[in-house]
Write an enzyme that holds these catalytic residues in place. Structure first.
Site, PDB file in Angstrom:
ATOM      1  N   TYR A 108     -12.844 -56.641 -17.517  1.00 31.24           N
ATOM      2  CA  TYR A 108     -13.956 -56.955 -16.639  1.00 31.24           C
ATOM      3  C   TYR A 108     -13.748 -58.005 -15.753  1.00 31.24           C
ATOM      4  CZ  TYR A 108     -19.023 -56.157 -15.693  1.00 31.24           C
ATOM      5  OH  TYR A 108     -20.177 -55.904 -14.815  1.00 31.24           O
ATOM      6  N   TRP A 110     -13.859 -61.585 -15.559  1.00 28.89           N
ATOM      7  CA  TRP A 110     -14.495 -63.088 -15.346  1.00 28.89           C
ATOM      8  C   TRP A 110     -13.656 -63.856 -16.124  1.00 28.89           C
ATOM      9  CZ3 TRP A 110     -18.305 -64.501 -12.430  1.00 28.89           C
ATOM     10  CH2 TRP A 110     -19.114 -63.546 -11.779  1.00 28.89           C
TER      11      TRP A 110
END
Length: 778
Positions: A108, A110
């Site tokens: 994802y 991050w």
């Protein structure tokens, strides 16, 4: 010479003594530094770090046959050679037996603000070199809004970087109506770094000019930077009904901008028919909306008249579309702004996400800096990002998404580098069952998160201070030389080194590395970014000059942004990408999809997770799960800044005095919060800033099961996604619907179980259980 590093929540000067990080200091140019960085010193050397490659004991002995043991079994630490061989063998086996369509690349993104060590780019580049993978579309943050906006006005990715600059709002705006508020806890972050946290400063400037603010939210301090703001407290999930009623007033009282509607929009008559109730017999008037929203009829009428009489900015927080039928609030806001006729003006118009990210409205140069090429993915299969559990549980099942009829792939290997599904995915108990379906799960992780503990092969990754990188973010206006200042913790390696070793065993190392080490890549990516910098009006120094200087700040654009200025000036020459070229108040294209929950115009329909529904009789509290102020998502939940806010070790949950008293709760108590999806323990925080019937529990507390690996067990720590529904927003967006959650709460009177979320798992040697030093530290 000073050394800088960039994180998602800010840039810092780094202080290192005898090989250990002892402090970080915000950079001088940051007007409102985030406190999150102060969690770094006690976490980068802390006991939750993954020190060595580790394999789940059952997987070593039985492979995929041991999948039920995920989350409960101990791990065996192994050598890097054994670990990378295991991973390479699993990828090769699955490719040979099932094809690359059986591999899911789940990062994802991050984990790092650095652009080369961007974990999502690294894992996607590696998997593309190995023949491709099933990917995902959209984000948990804004999938529903992202899908509906192109039918109404434009792609979110086109609107976001051109949002009207705060400097122009400070000069020209008279009324700022904030649906979902302007919570500056969210504006601490940017995907590639946030150097100057200016939004609190700009809000101060607007206040100095006498700009009126209206906070439309169940939470008063969603606009805490403007304490005198009018608070229009409404029920969660009722925003669309309220906006429709505002539109009703504008139309019925002829307050809408007829000229703008006539030249810049299409579909007015069809929308007006719905608002007037021509077809269904129900006018969407303030009298209709007030009991739905739980506010006063005259508040609605008065607000509509004020908006029509002033230079008005209407803005919506992204959180409102993270709900069932979450497409509708964004669609409705576009229509409301179009009726007001101020889109394209310097102080009014449409806002989609002010304060959701630091860059929105910042007025900085849009140059994004260096980017790592991910290569070409020959696999066409994908899923909407929030349909992870559906994919794993239902291989071969059909579903609809944005007008397409799709089928879930049959995933055998999940490869995750960056991100934490046990933080950001809904209904964790359902996820645990889904997580048992793949044959192999591999993660790169710096810390022993719940996702790592539920995986098969865990490869220790470095953090940003343990590698060289370049920090940059579109709209941030800075580029940082992120120089390595620490040795890797334990045997940790950076993602690039891990993937290079596995690529070599798969025979695709040349395609992945192109023969470059890290510094060669940084130099190459910097050089490749120079033409894009020139297109953005920038002249950058040589790489060596940049690396020696440490930080670059780009000049601001000479002309501040005004969203859709050119379209306002000439809607024919600068037509939109909608079929009509205009803002579509009714979309024939959207209507043609045949989704009754998402027709051609904005519509409000109650969901079963709404106060006043039948379900609310059992679970009478609406739980909101916003972003936290003391960490980014779940990152550094184990850090000092996050831990300081815990209540008896649990995540704090805010509730009104009325709701607390009805349940015999006081601030500082521990409560069990539950519904039919699960139960969690939280610390109670009584507040006068939250509407009765609503509770607020931030995301990001690491999932901490009372019985590890057991579906339905109590979460001891307070992760709200144990309670949220794992349902798509609609067939259009299939987005996250976490904000549509009903719960009940009761006082916890039993002995408190210890919080173990931040501790490493138990380790064993082959054939003999033992605890490592990390385990003994527990």
């Amino acid at each position: 010479m000073e050394t800088f590093t960039t994180t998602h929540w800010g840039s810092y000067r780094v202080e290192v003594e005898q090989g250990r990080l002892v402090g970080v200091r915000p950079v001088a140019w940051d007007r409102h530094p985030s406190p999150i960085g102060q969690s770094l010193p006690d976490t980068v050397h802390g006991p939750s770090r993954v020190r060595r490659p580790a394999v789940r004991a059952g997987f070593l002995e039985k492979g995929a046959a041991s999948r039920e043991g995920r989350g409960s079994e101990p791990f065996v630490e192994v050598s890097w050679d054994e670990a990378t061989t295991l991973v390479a063998n699993e990828i090769e086996r699955v490719r040979r037996q099932h094809g690359n369509e059986a591999i899911f690349g789940g990062s994802y993104g991050w984990s790092s603000a650095g652009r080369f060590h961007h974990a999502q780019s690294q894992v996607h580049r590696f998997l593309n070199a190995a023949g491709g993978y099933v990917y995902f579309k959209d984000t948990y943050s804004n999938a529903a809004g992202r899908r509906v906006l192109p039918y109404a006005i434009a792609e979110l990715d086109q609107l976001r970087p051109t949002q009207t600059s705060w400097s122009l709002l400070a000069e020209h705006c008279e009324l700022f109506v904030a649906f979902g508020g302007l919570p500056t806890r969210n504006s601490q972050v940017n995907s590639g770094g946030a150097n100057d946290h200016a939004i609190p400063w700009w809000l101060g400037k607007l206040r100095e000019r006498g700009v009126e603010f209206v906070n439309v939210s169940p939470v008063k301090d969603d606009l805490a930077e403007v304490p005198e703001a009018e608070w229009l407290s409404i029920r969660p999930g009722s925003d669309t009904a309220l906006i429709l009623a505002l539109c009703h007033v504008l139309i019925e009282e002829a307050l809408y901008d007829r000229a703008f509607v006539g030249t810049h929009t299409s579909g007015f008559d069809r929308f007006a028919e719905y608002v007037r109730g021509t077809r269904d017999g129900q006018p969407k008037s303030p009298d209709w909306a007030a009991p739905i929203a739980g506010c006063d009829v005259e508040q609605i009428r008065g607000l509509a008249r004020r908006m029509a009489g002033k230079r008005t900015m209407v803005n919506m927080a992204w959180s409102l579309q993270r709900s069932l039928q979450g497409e509708q609030p964004f669609f409705a806001l576009v229509v409301l702004a179009a009726l007001l006729g101020q889109i394209g003006t310097e102080g009014g118009g449409l806002g989609l996400g002010y304060a959701c990210f630091n860059d929105i409205g910042a007025g900085r140069n849009g140059f994004s800096g260096p980017r790592l090429p991910q290569g070409t993915n020959p696999v066409e299969a994908y899923i909407p990002v929030a349909r992870l559990s559906d994919m794993l549980l239902n291989p071969g099942a059909a579903y609809d998404y944005n007008g397409a009829a799709l089928t879930y792939p049959d995933i055998r290997v999940v490869y995750w580098a960056g991100g934490n599904a046990f933080h950001h995915h809904q209904d964790i108990n359902r996820l645990i069952g889904a997580w048992r379906r793949p044959e192999t799960i591999v993660v790169h992780e710096a810390y022993w998160t719940a996702q790592a503990k539920f995986s098969d092969i865990v490869l220790p990754a470095t953090v940003m201070l343990e590698r060289d990188d370049i920090g940059s973010s579109s709209g941030d206006g800075f580029m940082t030389a992120m120089k390595r200042v620490l040795e890797p913790h334990g045997e940790a390696r950076d993602d690039y080194a891990i993937f290079a070793a596995i690529a070599a065993k798969l025979g695709v190392e040349p395609e992945f590395t192109e023969g470059r080490d890290v510094m060669a890549w940084l130099r190459q990516l910097y050089l490749e970014s120079l033409p894009r910098a020139a297109e953005a009006g920038l002249t950058l120094p040589s790489f060596d000059e940049f690396w020696a200087k440490g930080v670059l700040e780009y000049p601001r654009p000479e002309r501040p942004n005004v969203l859709l200025r050119a379209f306002r000036e000439d809607p024919v020459k600068h037509r939109l990408a909608t079929p009509s070229g205009r803002i579509e108040l009714f979309s024939e294209k959207l209507a043609s999809l045949g989704y009754d929950e998402c027709p051609g115009h904005p519509v409000w329909k109650p969901s079963e997770e709404f106060l006043g529904s039948e379900r609310a009789k059992r679970f009478p509290l609406h739980m909101l799960s916003p972003q936290p102020a003391n960490r980014l998502h779940s990152q550094y939940d184990q850090g000092s800044v996050s831990l300081a806010d815990k209540i008896q070790g649990r995540e704090p949950m805010r509730m009104s005095a009325q709701d607390a008293a009805a349940r015999g709760l006081r601030s500082g108590d521990v409560a069990r919060v539950f519904n039919d999806r699960g139960a969690i323990l939280v610390g109670v925080q009584v507040s006068d800033s939250i509407r009765p019937g609503v509770v607020q529990l931030a995301t990001g507390a690491w999932y901490d099961p009372l019985v590890p690996g057991e579906i339905g067990t109590l979460d001891k720590h307070g992760n709200p996604n144990v309670l949220t529904p794992d349902r798509g927003s609609s067939r259009l967006g299939q987005g996250c619907a976490a904000q549509s959650t009903l719960v009940e709460a009761e006082r916890w009177n039993e002995p408190l179980p210890p919080v173990t979320a931040h501790r490493p798992p138990l380790f064993v040697q082959r054939g003999e259980i033992r605890e490592t030093q990390e385990g003994n530290d527990r």
